[in-house]
Design a protein around this motif. Sequence first.
Motif, PDB file in Angstrom:
ATOM      1  N   PHE A 139      33.555  39.368  31.051  1.00 54.95           N
ATOM      2  CA  PHE A 139      34.174  38.923  31.891  1.00 54.95           C
ATOM      3  C   PHE A 139      35.691  39.086  31.772  1.00 54.95           C
ATOM      4  O   PHE A 139      35.930  38.872  30.468  1.00 54.95           O
ATOM      5  N   PHE A 140      36.637  39.605  32.423  1.00 57.64           N
ATOM      6  CA  PHE A 140      37.833  39.711  32.301  1.00 57.64           C
ATOM      7  C   PHE A 140      38.771  38.983  32.909  1.00 57.64           C
ATOM      8  O   PHE A 140      38.446  38.893  34.433  1.00 57.64           O
ATOM      9  N   ARG A 141      39.739  38.399  32.664  1.00 59.09           N
ATOM     10  CA  ARG A 141      40.526  37.769  33.801  1.00 59.09           C
ATOM     11  C   ARG A 141      41.712  38.572  34.196  1.00 59.09           C
ATOM     12  O   ARG A 141      42.221  39.306  33.092  1.00 59.09           O
ATOM     13  N   GLY A 142      42.313  38.330  35.338  1.00 60.46           N
ATOM     14  CA  GLY A 142      43.443  39.223  35.733  1.00 60.46           C
ATOM     15  C   GLY A 142      44.074  38.616  37.000  1.00 60.46           C
ATOM     16  O   GLY A 142      43.332  37.656  37.556  1.00 60.46           O
ATOM     17  N   THR A 143      45.258  39.155  37.376  1.00 62.11           N
ATOM     18  CA  THR A 143      45.744  38.902  38.625  1.00 62.11           C
ATOM     19  C   THR A 143      45.219  39.559  39.891  1.00 62.11           C
ATOM     20  O   THR A 143      44.952  40.739  39.946  1.00 62.11           O
ATOM     21  N   LEU A 144      45.005  38.704  40.767  1.00 61.32           N
ATOM     22  CA  LEU A 144      44.317  39.031  41.990  1.00 61.32           C
ATOM     23  C   LEU A 144      45.573  39.810  42.924  1.00 61.32           C
ATOM     24  O   LEU A 144      46.443  38.923  43.169  1.00 61.32           O
ATOM     25  N   HIS A 145      45.717  40.967  42.943  1.00 63.26           N
ATOM     26  CA  HIS A 145      46.895  41.706  43.544  1.00 63.26           C
ATOM     27  C   HIS A 145      47.406  40.985  44.850  1.00 63.26           C
ATOM     28  O   HIS A 145      46.648  41.206  45.852  1.00 63.26           O
ATOM     29  N   GLU A 146      48.561  40.572  45.194  1.00 63.12           N
ATOM     30  CA  GLU A 146      48.960  40.002  46.259  1.00 63.12           C
ATOM     31  C   GLU A 146      48.166  38.568  46.701  1.00 63.12           C
ATOM     32  O   GLU A 146      48.162  38.161  48.282  1.00 63.12           O
ATOM     33  N   GLY A 147      47.278  38.444  46.080  1.00 65.34           N
ATOM     34  CA  GLY A 147      46.157  37.289  46.564  1.00 65.34           C
ATOM     35  C   GLY A 147      45.392  37.569  47.579  1.00 65.34           C
ATOM     36  O   GLY A 147      44.664  36.940  48.325  1.00 65.34           O
ATOM     37  N   CYS A 148      45.188  38.977  47.930  1.00 70.04           N
ATOM     38  CA  CYS A 148      44.346  39.476  49.029  1.00 70.04           C
ATOM     39  C   CYS A 148      42.812  39.901  48.669  1.00 70.04           C
ATOM     40  O   CYS A 148      42.708  40.586  47.720  1.00 70.04           O
ATOM     41  N   ALA A 149      42.013  39.493  49.601  1.00 71.30           N
ATOM     42  CA  ALA A 149      40.498  39.627  49.379  1.00 71.30           C
ATOM     43  C   ALA A 149      39.878  39.345  50.681  1.00 71.30           C
ATOM     44  O   ALA A 149      40.346  38.341  51.435  1.00 71.30           O
TER      45      ALA A 149
END
Lengths: 187, 187
Positions: free
Chosen positions: A114-124
Amino acid sequence: MKFCSYCGAQVNLLIPAGDNRARHVCIDCGTIHYQNPNIVTGCIPEWGDKILLCKRAIEPRYGTWTLPAGFMENGESSLFGAAREAMEEANAEMRDLKLFSMFSIPHINQVYTFFRGTLHEGCASPGEESLEVKLVSEEQVPWDRLSFPVVMETLKLYFEDRKSGRYIAHYGEIIKQDSKTIRVDLY
Amino acid sequence: MKFCSYCGAQVNLLIPAGDNRARHVCIDCGTIHYQNPNIVTGCIPEWGDKILLCKRAIEPRYGTWTLPAGFMENGESSLFGAAREAMEEANAEMRDLKLFSMFSIPHINQVYTFFRGTLHEGCASPGEESLEVKLVSEEQVPWDRLSFPVVMETLKLYFEDRKSGRYIAHYGEIIKQDSKTIRVDLY
């Protein structure tokens, strides 16, 4: 495995010369067919104090909550595979991924990363394999409806590290003890 | 791959329903034969200010120096596999293994994992796949005769961390740029 995938002849299970374990060996062309563990790669998408979870639209564990993850493909890196899974399962674009956890699960011949990272613009939004996606705080994690032990263990380590403000890359093992019990060993 | 390993019929390369890449699919029983990256697992055996290297008695890279490592087997963990390889290649008993580095090498469909740990009592001797084993200080590492880029990169990170006194688990990628050049990306 019963047949050679190269020539179609039968395979026998035997210990090849210089080896110490049984392999499927072709009785005609002699090809040794090794079978090795698979890698499942995924991510922890972060947005502010929340992380993204996906509700599974596929078996096994249909309807439970999980982190975006799936089998790593030939020709890609573990990190690229993790980002690809986030896109496929949650239309989530990941940024600044860092290795966070690795778990061996010997009884199913799998290794999770598992890699942690930023969800770009909080969009999903839900991809084909997800019924629903949502951003949750630690208090909102549905701990009793998570998909797999490896997801629960990774999330526990993640929230512990977040409290301490110091993220380290973890290695652990999920060991089957009997038909109903697993043991988690952290190293 | 030309034949189904389950029923012996022919396989075709096609994109299964719900998938997005070509797989080998049996024209008779319909089995989809996925092909996925392999894991190579190994260790950095430490003894005082030295580490253990092995001189390869096998191809590829016969006669070059390497860390004990090999293909992870079904039914074992990455850490257990790393310890097993140290025993097989250098009769080395490992203690207190910790995850140190993970490298994806997409062009050969491999992921390497290295664990660092103590070489019990500093004892080692060549196993069947080694011509020679030796304990070396940083200054004694044969940098121009190492077996693979992943071994060199792992050792560089290791000695950097040792100087700083702070070991972290590293993730990197070794990318083929053309027939003679690779690029190393650290994340």
